[in-house]
Design a protein around this motif. Structure first.
Motif, PDB file in Angstrom:
ATOM      1  N   ARG A   1      -1.199  38.873 -50.489  1.00 36.04           N
ATOM      2  CA  ARG A   1      -1.175  40.152 -51.201  1.00 36.04           C
ATOM      3  C   ARG A   1      -0.700  41.322 -50.356  1.00 36.04           C
ATOM      4  O   ARG A   1       0.125  42.110 -50.815  1.00 36.04           O
ATOM      5  N   PRO A   2      -1.177  41.476 -49.102  1.00 38.03           N
ATOM      6  CA  PRO A   2      -0.689  42.615 -48.325  1.00 38.03           C
ATOM      7  C   PRO A   2       0.806  42.575 -48.068  1.00 38.03           C
ATOM      8  O   PRO A   2       1.418  43.589 -47.763  1.00 38.03           O
ATOM      9  N   VAL A   3       1.400  41.393 -48.173  1.00 40.06           N
ATOM     10  CA  VAL A   3       2.851  41.303 -47.985  1.00 40.06           C
ATOM     11  C   VAL A   3       3.570  41.539 -49.289  1.00 40.06           C
ATOM     12  O   VAL A   3       4.565  42.242 -49.364  1.00 40.06           O
ATOM     13  N   ILE A   4       3.037  40.950 -50.350  1.00 39.60           N
ATOM     14  CA  ILE A   4       3.737  41.059 -51.639  1.00 39.60           C
ATOM     15  C   ILE A   4       3.625  42.460 -52.201  1.00 39.60           C
ATOM     16  O   ILE A   4       4.582  42.976 -52.775  1.00 39.60           O
ATOM     17  N   ALA A   5       2.454  43.086 -52.002  1.00 38.75           N
ATOM     18  CA  ALA A   5       2.257  44.399 -52.645  1.00 38.75           C
ATOM     19  C   ALA A   5       3.348  45.405 -52.277  1.00 38.75           C
ATOM     20  O   ALA A   5       3.977  45.974 -53.170  1.00 38.75           O
TER      21      ALA A   5
ATOM     22  N   VAL B   1       9.915  37.759 -58.021  1.00 39.34           N
ATOM     23  CA  VAL B   1       8.749  37.282 -57.289  1.00 39.34           C
ATOM     24  C   VAL B   1       8.543  35.792 -57.519  1.00 39.34           C
ATOM     25  O   VAL B   1       8.297  35.033 -56.574  1.00 39.34           O
ATOM     26  N   ALA B   2       8.679  35.367 -58.779  1.00 40.14           N
ATOM     27  CA  ALA B   2       8.479  33.952 -59.060  1.00 40.14           C
ATOM     28  C   ALA B   2       9.475  33.107 -58.281  1.00 40.14           C
ATOM     29  O   ALA B   2       9.114  32.148 -57.599  1.00 40.14           O
TER      30      ALA B   2
ATOM     31  N   ILE C   1      10.832  42.345 -66.253  1.00 41.08           N
ATOM     32  CA  ILE C   1      11.400  41.001 -66.233  1.00 41.08           C
ATOM     33  C   ILE C   1      12.063  40.688 -64.911  1.00 41.08           C
ATOM     34  O   ILE C   1      11.874  39.606 -64.335  1.00 41.08           O
ATOM     35  N   ASN C   2      12.789  41.666 -64.378  1.00 46.62           N
ATOM     36  CA  ASN C   2      13.467  41.394 -63.122  1.00 46.62           C
ATOM     37  C   ASN C   2      12.488  41.167 -61.982  1.00 46.62           C
ATOM     38  O   ASN C   2      12.611  40.209 -61.224  1.00 46.62           O
TER      39      ASN C   2
ATOM     40  N   THR D   1      10.850  37.941 -47.610  1.00 44.03           N
ATOM     41  CA  THR D   1       9.604  38.662 -47.365  1.00 44.03           C
ATOM     42  C   THR D   1       8.405  37.741 -47.496  1.00 44.03           C
ATOM     43  O   THR D   1       7.518  37.704 -46.644  1.00 44.03           O
ATOM     44  N   ILE D   2       8.386  36.966 -48.598  1.00 45.05           N
ATOM     45  CA  ILE D   2       7.235  36.088 -48.825  1.00 45.05           C
ATOM     46  C   ILE D   2       7.169  34.999 -47.764  1.00 45.05           C
ATOM     47  O   ILE D   2       6.099  34.643 -47.277  1.00 45.05           O
TER      48      ILE D   2
END
Lengths: 366, 401, 289
Positions: free
Chosen positions: B317-321, B184-185, B178-179, B281-282
């Motif tokens: 994706r390469p950043v979020i992963a 991320v959202a 959940i966290n 980051t995003i």
């Protein structure tokens, strides 16, 4: 100044990758030796082994009479100019140049005097208090050379110093380096992939390829009597023309034959190997030895016919690409020459200047 | 003595000690890497190893160590040095002198402070250290051997008073899921809003980063304060209830957050803490997507949603992963929030996750061996999940090449 | 002109863009307020007069605002002492961490010695160890060595986590420094270590500063380890002290809030000032030439 001797130098990396095979080479005192060759031929590796920056797998290197294998770079009395200049960014030009001398605890006056002298030779006196960041490429180049000069080393090493400059600057710096050599009369080992630099600067050239020295000789030597096909194709611009064919010995004459031409090679032109019939060869001929007008003489071949493919106007001259059968031949003509793509044309070769190479080994036959 | 002065002295003593230990280590290294060629190398090396070890121990622990221990240590050093000296002289031959001399101080320190405790933890987990046996142990070093008993207990007995291992595990997974999802959202939403040329972008970015920039202790304790009975949240709820009887009728009223809704409280606080990191980051990732992709898509006729789905998401994706991986590990291991909110005497267990229960079991309930076994099990779980995750995420190839 | 679909009508587009702008700003303002509000609240609690400490009011600037809480905090508690303790421990940890890391990272960056790759993976692995896992044996070790409640114990415990991260950052930075600079130094006359010390290290000041900063902030804000190692109220770091002020039954709100503000403001300032660096610093490229 001192001589440099490489004895049976071998270099292999892990996994049996052979970079250099048994290189033996002597650089005479006060000589400007250029190691030239395509990327990956091992020339930089050889230079770096001389500098002490690469391990020597086998063999010995001497500077003068001293065996330098066990010595770290700082004890070899060499100076090096790097491809990316490698100027210390956090020091001024003056500090860059005095760094090596300070490390050797030289008195301040000597250091200042030498730095001043070098700066004057290279015309960078006004830049002495700047940082490398504030210099142009050409200026950085000079500072890098200046840093080497003040050390008064036994040997100067240059590792592709002009590669990062644009064409115009490269020409200028070539002249500067030539003048420097005149002035300092130093022993220089110079690595480049540019054969023009090699031809213009060197006292002797070592053409390298695949970890071997293909030809060691003076520029004229390398140009007019290349030891093999590779050297012939590498040196000289525009590139030498290569025509494949067979060498046929008809008893009283030697002929070069392929599907579009049949050239009789007169006996009095020195050809070494006459015993074998039907030897597969590659004939090499430079553009300046191909004539578009008939010239008389025993040393001139019969006419060869071909078709003009492309004409490139260079200003003063024109490059003509001519198809003879399946071979493309390049020759230069005056700009006003009146042949166009599609026209047929006749060519005459100067047989005195023609080279024959064994097709299999690439080695010179004539 | 002036306490400030005393503390400075204490620190200097410590600095000296560290420098001295580094020096001793470097002497050992220098001798072995640089002097291996000398004829006197082997005898000197054999003699120096025990000496160096003794000096080190004595200066570290001083008089508190017995003579026999020093004797043992010296003997051991001597024995180990025999093969080591030969190795250095014949195999190593001074190669890699400089790098090893550079890393040894750091790594010896790391070894002592990470490797040794890990080994010690294993030792603890199969022996019986608890409050009752603590005194005997610190005096004699003796501990009864218990084998796998504590490992079994982890699964059967509660680390705290009631909650079981499985409940904790489930709750930890749910907590993490959940966290991270909300992080991320929220981060994605905010980053998308910020990713344009707007006037006050800098100010927004600065303000939105505040929860991350603040010291965590202050942030969490302050937020906790707001969730107390008399805190901000309840005040607002009370006022809302007064203002709109309809809402009051629906049940909007002050609530005992910390005792009855601890998990939700911790989640809210942690989400508030964690969104800024994801956002930054995003945002960085969004800004690195070349505009030319979007332009090409516009020419092709894509709508905003299509652009988002087909350009933004894959290229992010390469950043979020890695950010999600990092965030997941941090969240899984997040003791701070839960402990700070519920850790005081009288706090509930209802919000505990695996690691916070571990901490409480060890330091509030003093169940040392139990906690050691517990910790090992948690680590195995985490390790297993990470390996699984790595395998899964390697299955999705990189988008750019 | 009136036949152009609404989608492409320039007036509509302008209006739609404007509306979108306003909505976005509104959303951002709302979220920013939510994020920042707790800080504002702490500040307003810290300046409340003594009788209002636990009131219902939500006013930002309370009536009769006063700095009494601050005075009480500084006078009646060991707050300054706590700050000093934190400072000593944090600075020592950062200095040790960065110095040991700077040399170790260089070794990892420049030399392909056996164990290089493994060492780096190991370092990364240490970051994954759950916080509690090391804490227990570390505490028992410290206890046995008699280092409980000492600075030495704390610094030892903190350096554990600061080393791997510092090595990681510094190695990444060293990787971007071109090797030709060290080669030039070697030819000029330095030893290998000299090339590192005289050339690479001075060039790495940004990365060193960043590593120092990261270590500093993590040690400064740390709570759990301090809780375990320090027992004496005079040796507390400010995190422990603040925790004490917010006990379960007797929360000294005013002082807690005052302390929070006193600590948070510098940290925020440092963070905001250095965050520009952090991002650009981590991408500082080679200094070619």
């Amino acid at each position: 100044m001192a001589s440099v001797t490489f004895k049976n130098i071998k270099k292999t990396y892990k996994g049996d990758v052979h970079v250099l095979h048994e290189i033996s080479l002597e650089v005479k005192d006060h000589e400007f030796l250029v190691l030239v060759g395509p990327s990956g031929c091992g020339k930089s590796t050889l230079l770096r082994m001389l500098a002490g920056l690469e391990e020597i797998t086998a063999g010995e290197i001497y500077i003068g009479d001293t065996l330098v294998n066990p010595l770290p770079p700082r004890e070899r009395e060499i100076a090096m100019v790097f491809q990316d200049y490698a100027l210390y960014p956090h020091m001024t030009v003056r500090e860059n140049m005095s760094f090596g001398l300070k490390l050797r605890n030289m008195p301040k006056e000597t250091i200042d005097a030498r730095v001043q002298e070098a700066a004057e030779i290279l015309q960078i006196t006004s830049l002495l208090d700047r940082r490398p960041k504030a210099l142009s490429g050409g200026q950085r180049q000079r500072v890098a050379i200046g840093r080497a000069i003040v050390r008064k080393p036994k040997v100067f090493l240059f590792d592709e110093p002009l590669s990062n400059l644009d064409a115009k600057l490269r020409e200028e710096m070539r002249v500067e380096i030539a003048k420097l050599y005149e002035r300092l009369n130093a022993t220089i080992v110079y690595v480049t992939h540019d054969q023009i630099e090699a031809m213009t600067l060197a006292s002797r050239i070592a053409v390298m390829h695949g970890g071997y020295i293909q030809h060691l000789g003076t520029p004229i030597d390398v140009y007019s009597k290349p030891a093999n096909k590779f050297v012939a194709g590498f040196i000289g611009s525009p590139t030498m023309n290569f025509i494949e064919g067979k060498l046929i010995n008809t008893g009283d004459s030697l002929s070069f034959v392929n599907d579009t031409m049949n050239i009789v090679l007169p006996f009095d032109i020195p050809f070494g190997n006459r015993k074998d019939d039907d030897l597969e060869v590659v004939m090499g001929v430079r553009h300046e030895d191909i004539y578009t007008e008939k010239k008389e003489g025993p040393k001139i071949s019969e006419a060869i016919s071909g078709k003009v493919e492309v004409a490139e106007l260079l200003g003063y001259t024109k490059n003509l690409y001519i198809m003879c059968g399946s071979t493309r031949i390049l020759t230069t003509v005056p700009a006003a020459y009146e042949k166009h793509p599609g026209d047929s044309i006749f060519l005459w070769l100067n047989l005195e200047k023609v080279h024959l190479f064994d097709k299999k080994t690439g080695k010179r036959i004539s | 003595m002036n306490p400030v002065f005393a503390s400075v002295i204490e620190v200097f003593q410590m600095v000296f000690f560290v420098a001295w230990s580094v020096f001793l280590m470097e002497v050992y290294m220098w001798l072995h890497f640089r002097k291996y060629k000398e004829t006197w190398f082997i005898p000197v090396a054999l003699a120096s190893a025990p000496v160096l070890v003794c000096v080190l121990i004595l200066s570290a622990v001083g008089n508190a160590v017995s003579g026999s221990l020093i004797g043992w240590a010296a003997g051991l050093a001597f024995l180990l040095e025999i093969p080591a000296a030969f190795l250095f002289q014949n195999k190593v031959k001074g190669k890699w002198a400089l790098p090893f001399m550079l890393i040894v101080p750091g790594f010896v320190g790391l070894g002592l402070l990470i490797a040794y405790p890990l080994v010690f933890e294993f030792y603890l987990s199969v022996h019986d250290l608890k409050l009752a046996t603590l005194k005997t142990w610190s005096e004699t070093g003796y501990l009864p051997f218990t084998g796998l008993m504590y490992f079994k207990q982890v699964f059967t007995m509660s680390p705290l008073s009631e909650i079981t291992f499985w409940q904790l595990l489930w709750r930890t997974l749910w907590w993490t899921f959940i966290n991270v999802s909300l992080h991320v959202a929220g981060g994605l939403g905010l980053a998308l809003l910020l990713n344009r040329n707007m006037k006050l972008k800098g100010i927004y970015r600065t303000l939105l980063v505040v929860p991350w920039a603040m010291p965590q202790v202050v942030a969490v304790l302050a937020m906790r304060g707001e969730f107390l009975e008399s805190g901000f949240v309840n005040i607002m709820l009370h006022r809302l209830g007064e203002w709109s009887p309809f809402l009051a009728h629906l049940g909007v009223a002050p609530v005992q957050w910390l005792s009855h809704h601890a998990f939700m409280t911790c989640t809210i606080i942690n989400v508030w803490l964690g969104i800024p990191f994801m956002m930054v980051t995003i945002l960085g990732g969004l800004q690195s997507i070349p505009q030319s992709y979007y332009d090409a898509a516009s020419i092709d006729g894509a709508s905003s949603w299509q652009k988002f789905k087909n350009i933004t998401v894959p290229l992010l994706r390469p950043v979020i992963a890695p950010a999600v991986t990092l965030g997941t590990v941090w969240t899984f291991n997040n003791i701070n929030v839960i402990y700070l909110v519920t850790g005081q005497a009288g706090g509930t267990e209802d919000a505990d996750i695996l690691v916070s229960a571990l901490y409480k079991a060890a330091f509030t309930f003093n169940r040392y061996s139990y906690s050691a076994a517990f910790a090992i099990i948690i680590f195995i779980i985490l390790f297993g999940v990470s390996m699984l995750w790595l395998k899964l995420s390697k299955g999705t190839e990189s988008v750019y090449e | 002109m009136s036949n152009t679909p609404l989608k492409y009508n320039p007036k509509w587009i302008k209006f739609r863009n404007r509306a979108a702008d306003i909505l976005i700003h509104a959303a951002l303002i709302a979220v920013a307020l939510v994020f920042v509000y707790p800080v504002i609240r702490i500040f307003s609690v810290s300046i409340r007069p003594g009788d209002m400490l636990t009131s219902d009011s939500l006013a930002i600037i309370p009536q009769n605002a006063t700095f009494l809480s601050y005075k009480k905090l500084l006078a009646d508690t060991n707050f300054l002492r706590w700050l000093w303790n934190s400072l000593i421990i944090t600075v020592s940890t950062s200095v040790i961490g960065v110095s040991l890391a700077s040399t170790a990272a260089y070794a990892f960056s420049r030399f392909k010695f056996p164990g290089n790759k493994m060492g780096l993976s190991l370092l990364l692995g240490t970051q994954m160890i759950p916080a509690g896992m090391l804490l227990l044996p570390l505490y028992l070790m410290i206890m046995k060595m008699g280092l409980v409640n000492t600075y030495l114990g704390m610094i030892i415990a903190y350096s554990v986590s600061s080393l791997p991260f510092s090595i990681w950052i510094l190695k990444g930075y060293y990787d971007t420094v071109p090797r030709s600079l060290e080669e030039a130094a070697l030819v000029d006359g330095t030893t290998e270590f000299g090339a590192f010390y005289r050339i690479v290290l001075p060039l790495s000041t940004p990365a060193l500063a960043i590593a120092f900063l990261f270590n500093f902030t993590s040690a400064w804000n740390e709570y759990l380890v301090a809780r375990v190692v320090l027992a004496d109220s005079t040796k507390y770091t400010w995190t422990l002290g603040l925790f004490e002020l917010q006990g379960q039954f007797l929360t000294q709100w005013g002082m807690f809030a005052a302390g929070s503000i006193l600590v948070t403001v510098p940290v925020l300032l440092v963070f905001l000032y250095s965050s520009k660096w952090l991002i650009s610093g981590l991408t500082l490229g080679s200094v070619k030439g």
